[in-house]
Design a protein around this motif. Structure first.
Motif, mmCIF file in Angstrom:
data_model
loop_
_atom_site.group_PDB
_atom_site.id
_atom_site.type_symbol
_atom_site.label_atom_id
_atom_site.label_comp_id
_atom_site.label_asym_id
_atom_site.label_seq_id
_atom_site.Cartn_x
_atom_site.Cartn_y
_atom_site.Cartn_z
ATOM 1 N N THR A 11 -1.000 25.166 -33.978
ATOM 2 C CA THR A 11 -1.459 24.399 -35.117
ATOM 3 C C THR A 11 -2.464 26.026 -36.199
ATOM 4 O O THR A 11 -2.739 26.860 -35.988
ATOM 5 C CB THR A 11 -3.251 23.665 -34.938
ATOM 6 O OG1 THR A 11 -4.220 24.513 -34.595
ATOM 7 C CG2 THR A 11 -2.707 23.287 -33.421
ATOM 8 N N PRO A 31 -0.070 30.117 -37.703
ATOM 9 C CA PRO A 31 -0.198 29.694 -37.212
ATOM 10 C C PRO A 31 -0.095 30.066 -35.487
ATOM 11 O O PRO A 31 0.129 30.899 -35.917
ATOM 12 C CB PRO A 31 0.980 28.438 -36.711
ATOM 13 C CG PRO A 31 1.795 28.796 -38.686
ATOM 14 C CD PRO A 31 1.227 29.757 -39.010
ATOM 15 N N SER A 34 -0.572 27.815 -29.102
ATOM 16 C CA SER A 34 -1.317 26.511 -29.029
ATOM 17 C C SER A 34 -2.512 26.423 -28.670
ATOM 18 O O SER A 34 -3.181 25.530 -28.506
ATOM 19 C CB SER A 34 -0.114 25.198 -28.244
ATOM 20 O OG SER A 34 0.511 25.539 -27.190
ATOM 21 N N SER A 37 -4.940 27.650 -29.929
ATOM 22 C CA SER A 37 -5.528 26.498 -30.934
ATOM 23 C C SER A 37 -6.275 25.692 -30.294
ATOM 24 O O SER A 37 -7.352 25.816 -30.550
ATOM 25 C CB SER A 37 -4.792 25.606 -31.638
ATOM 26 O OG SER A 37 -4.305 24.825 -30.505
ATOM 27 N N SER A 119 -5.303 19.285 -30.041
ATOM 28 C CA SER A 119 -5.236 18.961 -30.859
ATOM 29 C C SER A 119 -4.490 18.333 -31.717
ATOM 30 O O SER A 119 -3.205 17.500 -30.396
ATOM 31 C CB SER A 119 -5.136 20.580 -31.745
ATOM 32 O OG SER A 119 -3.315 21.093 -31.596
ATOM 33 N N GLU A 120 -4.366 17.495 -32.326
ATOM 34 C CA GLU A 120 -3.728 16.263 -32.396
ATOM 35 C C GLU A 120 -3.228 16.877 -34.700
ATOM 36 O O GLU A 120 -4.161 17.563 -35.221
ATOM 37 C CB GLU A 120 -4.716 15.267 -33.415
ATOM 38 C CG GLU A 120 -4.293 14.040 -34.330
ATOM 39 C CD GLU A 120 -4.680 12.779 -34.307
ATOM 40 O OE1 GLU A 120 -4.106 12.029 -35.216
ATOM 41 O OE2 GLU A 120 -5.399 12.401 -33.786
ATOM 42 N N GLN A 121 -1.497 16.575 -34.520
ATOM 43 C CA GLN A 121 -1.243 17.334 -35.984
ATOM 44 C C GLN A 121 -0.392 15.869 -36.407
ATOM 45 O O GLN A 121 -0.270 15.479 -35.920
ATOM 46 C CB GLN A 121 -0.223 18.518 -35.259
ATOM 47 C CG GLN A 121 -1.334 19.394 -35.292
ATOM 48 C CD GLN A 121 0.543 20.571 -34.700
ATOM 49 O OE1 GLN A 121 1.268 20.280 -35.192
ATOM 50 N NE2 GLN A 121 0.423 21.329 -33.687
ATOM 51 N N ARG A 122 -0.383 15.975 -38.101
ATOM 52 C CA ARG A 122 -0.077 14.429 -38.416
ATOM 53 C C ARG A 122 0.263 15.240 -39.992
ATOM 54 O O ARG A 122 0.572 16.091 -40.355
ATOM 55 C CB ARG A 122 -1.438 14.231 -38.978
ATOM 56 C CG ARG A 122 -1.310 12.918 -37.583
ATOM 57 C CD ARG A 122 -3.209 11.668 -38.274
ATOM 58 N NE ARG A 122 -3.352 11.227 -36.869
ATOM 59 C CZ ARG A 122 -3.071 9.439 -36.810
ATOM 60 N NH1 ARG A 122 -2.086 9.136 -37.281
ATOM 61 N NH2 ARG A 122 -3.679 9.242 -36.096
ATOM 62 N N PHE A 134 0.443 18.042 -44.680
ATOM 63 C CA PHE A 134 0.188 18.778 -42.688
ATOM 64 C C PHE A 134 -1.062 18.545 -42.691
ATOM 65 O O PHE A 134 -1.795 19.456 -43.124
ATOM 66 C CB PHE A 134 1.019 19.831 -42.662
ATOM 67 C CG PHE A 134 0.571 20.066 -41.295
ATOM 68 C CD1 PHE A 134 1.873 19.702 -40.208
ATOM 69 C CD2 PHE A 134 0.147 20.985 -41.266
ATOM 70 C CE1 PHE A 134 1.224 20.262 -38.884
ATOM 71 C CE2 PHE A 134 -0.607 21.735 -39.654
ATOM 72 C CZ PHE A 134 0.263 21.421 -38.538
ATOM 73 N N VAL A 136 -4.446 18.822 -39.272
ATOM 74 C CA VAL A 136 -4.986 19.224 -38.075
ATOM 75 C C VAL A 136 -5.909 19.503 -37.906
ATOM 76 O O VAL A 136 -6.730 19.045 -38.118
ATOM 77 C CB VAL A 136 -4.262 21.325 -37.540
ATOM 78 C CG1 VAL A 136 -4.860 21.496 -36.004
ATOM 79 C CG2 VAL A 136 -2.920 21.693 -37.594
ATOM 80 N N LYS A 336 9.746 16.352 -34.988
ATOM 81 C CA LYS A 336 8.237 16.801 -33.824
ATOM 82 C C LYS A 336 7.553 15.625 -33.463
ATOM 83 O O LYS A 336 7.123 14.366 -34.339
ATOM 84 C CB LYS A 336 7.876 17.278 -35.463
ATOM 85 C CG LYS A 336 6.234 17.885 -34.905
ATOM 86 C CD LYS A 336 5.769 18.216 -36.098
ATOM 87 C CE LYS A 336 4.561 18.538 -35.925
ATOM 88 N NZ LYS A 336 5.147 20.321 -35.030
#
Length: 348
Positions: A11, A31, A34, A37, A119-122, A134, A136, A336
């Motif tokens: 992230t 970044p 993972s 993060s 984590s959640e990425q959008r 973007f 996180v 992604k």
């Protein structure tokens, strides 16, 4: 690094807002992996519970961020920032950049969602496709990072697919960590030499590893068989680069790490970051689609075990142009956050 894929399997923790004008950075941190993060996410908590904020109003949830930005609810967004993020940028700066960014935008459309390693990425894109968001989040909805930027597109090369139809270069299910036709879904997209590259990891129950994140053996991708995506002739092999220790330790001097290059008749597959000593082919060898050529590793400019795969119009990775891949499965458009696998009827 601009020369070749950095895994960046994680992230933009503490990444600060980017300006809306041309995507120029105002402040930004690289970044993290993972695994790192996950540890950082556990240390950051929102100011209030994710259910109800001050005054009894419902706090902004991850899926609401783009609409909150568009409606000018900068205070609500800022309240969800982690304490570390708030140290990097003020609420006034968020409001100033946000109000500039939303000019001319009538809607932001959801693009991708990826859940990985806690984590959640959008990603959202504007209705005109020229701006993107973007974000996180940790598992409580705290915003760990936010990136707003202008988006460039390259329709001519986007629509020019390879003559060779490729199969996915692995067995089993893999997660697309970077892939797509904008820089927020695919950070490679900014650079012509990598524009249509992919980074793939393996995930089990939402995690790319199990156990000690500092050991390559903990990662599900490590040691998995990598296969030729189509018939061709091997034109390049590197097999002696040591694998990195995961979580942020990378070898920028040998960016591709251990790599196999396959010529499919003027179109060249690059399968990079392979495990040291795992390559099973040599220069000049003919290969058929589905032949094992090595194993996934963590060599080169890579922060955790994964596969970097791209097709280029030349045998020099850094001086050639990346090509948008025509897949054997016509319904395959890796993006992604998607999990992809070879379908039985198109197995090589």
């Amino acid at each position: 690094m601009r020369k070749v894929s950095t895994m960046m399997a994680g992230t933009m923790v503490l990444a600060v807002l980017l300006s809306a004008c041309g995507g120029e950075k105002t402040m930004n941190q690289r970044p993290e992996s993972s695994a790192a993060s996950t540890q950082n996410a556990a240390q950051t908590k929102p100011d209030t519970s994710p259910e109800t904020g001050a005054g009894g109003q419902k706090d902004i949830q991850p899926e609401d961020v783009a609409q909150a930005l568009l409606s000018g609810n900068y205070s609500g967004i800022y309240k969800r920032f982690s304490p570390e993020f708030k140290q990097q940028i003020s609420e006034a700066e968020v409001a100033e950049m946000g109000s500039d960014f939303i000019q001319g935008v009538t809607a932001f459309n959801p693009s991708t969602v990826m859940l990985l390693n806690g984590s959640e990425q959008r990603v959202w894109t504007s209705d005109a496709g020229d701006k993107g968001i973007f974000a996180v989040f940790d598992d409580s909805g705290t915003i760990l990072g936010l990136n707003i930027t202008g988006l460039s597109t390259y329709p001519d090369s986007d629509n020019a697919l390879t003559k060779t139809a490729m199969a996915l270069p692995f067995q089993g299910e893999w997660l697309v960590f970077w892939g797509g036709s904008n820089v927020l879904n695919n950070y490679h997209y900014e650079y012509a030499s990598q524009r249509y590259a992919y980074d793939f990891v393996q995930a089990v129950n939402g995690f790319s590893y199990e156990g000690d994140p500092l050991r390559n053996e903990s990662y599900h991708a490590y040691g998995q068989k990598i296969t030729a995506p189509a018939d061709g002739v091997v034109t390049g092999v590197v097999n002696d680069i040591p694998d990195n220790t995961p979580v942020g330790v990378m070898n920028e001097k040998e960016p591709a790490g251990n790599v196999v290059v396959i010529d499919h008749g003027g179109e060249y597959s690059f399968l990079a970051h392979l495990k040291q000593g795992s390559v099973t082919v040599k220069k000049g060898d003919p290969v058929k689609a589905g032949d094992v050529i090595g194993k996934a590793g963590n060599s080169g400019n890579s922060s955790e075990p994964h596969l970097h795969y791209q097709v280029s119009d030349g045998a020099d990775l850094f001086r050639s142009r990346s090509l948008n891949i025509r897949w054997k499965d016509n319904n395959l458009h890796p993006l992604k956050g998607q999990t992809v696998a070879l379908k039985p009827h198109i197995q090589p």
